[in-house]
Design an enzyme around this catalytic site. Structure first.
Site, PDB file in Angstrom:
ATOM      1  N   GLY A 310       0.279  -9.506 -12.390  1.00 35.21           N
ATOM      2  CA  GLY A 310      -1.109  -9.366 -11.951  1.00 35.21           C
ATOM      3  C   GLY A 310      -1.199  -9.549 -10.445  1.00 35.21           C
ATOM      4  O   GLY A 310      -0.284  -9.167  -9.713  1.00 35.21           O
ATOM      5  N   GLU A 311      -2.307 -10.067  -9.974  1.00 33.96           N
ATOM      6  CA  GLU A 311      -2.628 -10.324  -8.565  1.00 33.96           C
ATOM      7  C   GLU A 311      -2.388  -9.128  -7.651  1.00 33.96           C
ATOM      8  O   GLU A 311      -2.127  -9.269  -6.461  1.00 33.96           O
ATOM      9  CB  GLU A 311      -1.916 -11.574  -8.043  1.00 33.96           C
ATOM     10  CG  GLU A 311      -0.414 -11.554  -7.953  1.00 33.96           C
ATOM     11  CD  GLU A 311       0.200 -12.903  -7.577  1.00 33.96           C
ATOM     12  OE1 GLU A 311       1.140 -12.910  -6.762  1.00 33.96           O
ATOM     13  OE2 GLU A 311      -0.265 -13.948  -8.092  1.00 33.96           O
ATOM     14  N   GLY A 312      -2.481  -7.920  -8.218  1.00 32.45           N
ATOM     15  CA  GLY A 312      -2.340  -6.711  -7.422  1.00 32.45           C
ATOM     16  C   GLY A 312      -0.928  -6.363  -7.026  1.00 32.45           C
ATOM     17  O   GLY A 312      -0.712  -5.434  -6.238  1.00 32.45           O
TER      18      GLY A 312
END
Length: 345
Positions: A310-312
């Site tokens: 996640g988190e880009g």
């Protein structure tokens, strides 16, 4: 910037639908210009594969015959989920605040990936210390709260960008994403649920049970994709949906990150499949049924790195590839410039 004043008129969800109805389409003249230049570049036709398509995609949505990636940005939206009270995550809610501090200090993976590729990075704190409601007992958000959060997500492009990557952070949000997929597309919750941050078998069973309870509670209301979003989603998922819509209005191409970010896109796709024409999928997550989710929204991921952070992070890596595609198209020599002979015929 996108005019969000319309969100104050009428019912909140009706105004979101109005924004969808007003979306601009692709610039076909810009695409034609890219194809014409591509035919003159010093390479065999089609030899750069999807890099050539990416240049066309950038042109179509930037509205430029010579697309640019001069101001790329990854926006990470952080939210907290009431459903974590059901024991659906391997990590405590305290990690939400700790990870925001880690982002600010430059210590997360996304900080390193953005720095390596020359990509800007912003984090949006969506009331991280105030969780949404537990969606197994009541809607996660009210309609006004959901739409206001979408409007907040629209501010992701306020500083100006020519390529936006969207990502998220929030303990419990893979449960919310799986619930959204199940509500939109049906099937057993177990089909859509993965291990998220690494829950054990008991935690996995709790995730499945929570989604079963939520689907039973909300019932027929889930026929409306926006109701799915507010009842089962989180603030970060709402904000990512808002960012996608604002980017479309402002002709900014979007790179979607992984499993949770795709859930935001899936809600918009259920409203109107055209809402995602300006988006690409950055990568194929190792989480849950992400491959099927991407297939259902018609996206082929640019990368498959077995990531599930996640988190880009996957979006940022893919943006490096898109920057390369743009550089090849814009800066390669033509046959005439390089005095290289073209293929006969």
């Amino acid at each position: 910037m996108t005019d969000t004043s319309a969100l104050r008129e009428g019912t909140p969800f009706d105004d979101i639908r109005a924004l969808v109805a007003a979306m601009p389409g692709p610039d076909e003249a810009a695409v034609a210009a890219v194809r014409a230049r591509d035919a003159e570049l010093t390479k065999p036709a089609g030899s750069l594969g999807r890099l050539e398509w990416l240049a066309e995609w950038l042109a179509a949505w930037q509205g430029k015959p010579k697309p640019t990636v001069a101001r790329p940005l990854v926006a990470v939206f952080a939210g907290a989920h009431g459903v974590t009270a059901r024991g659906v995550s391997a990590f405590p809610d305290a990690v939400n605040r700790q990870m925001l501090e880690n982002f600010a200090a430059g210590g997360a993976a996304i900080n390193q990936i953005c720095a390596a590729h020359g990509i800007g990075f912003k984090v949006f704190d969506l009331a991280i210390d105030i969780p949404t409601k537990d969606f197994t007992a009541e809607p996660a958000m009210g309609e006004k709260d959901a739409v206001a959060t979408m409007a907040f997500g629209m501010e992701a492009i306020a500083g100006g960008t020519d390529l936006l990557g969207i990502g998220e952070m929030g303990i419990g949000n893979t449960t919310a994403a799986a619930a959204i997929y199940c509500a939109l597309w049906g099937g057993e919750p177990a089909h859509w649920v993965g291990r998220g941050t690494g829950v054990d078998d008991a935690g996995l069973a709790r995730k499945i049970s929570a989604i079963e309870d939520a689907l039973a509670l909300h019932g027929a209301a889930l026929a409306d994709p926006l109701e799915v979003l507010r009842r089962l989603g989180g603030r970060e998922i709402c904000a990512m949906a808002g960012a996608i819509l604002a980017a479309r209005a402002e002709r900014v191409p979007v790179v979607i990150d992984g499993y949770v970010a795709t859930a935001a896109a899936a809600v918009l796709h259920a409203l109107d499949p055209r809402t995602l024409e300006h988006c690409v999928a950055g990568h194929l997550s190792a989480e849950g049924a992400h491959r099927e989710a991407l297939e259902r929204i018609g996206k082929t991921p640019l990368l498959a790195m077995n990531m599930r952070l996640g988190e880009g992070s996957g979006a940022a890596l893919a943006m490096g590839v898109i920057k390369a595609a743009c550089a090849c198209h814009g800066d390669m020599a033509t046959f005439e410039q390089a005095k290289v002979s073209k293929k006969d015929g």
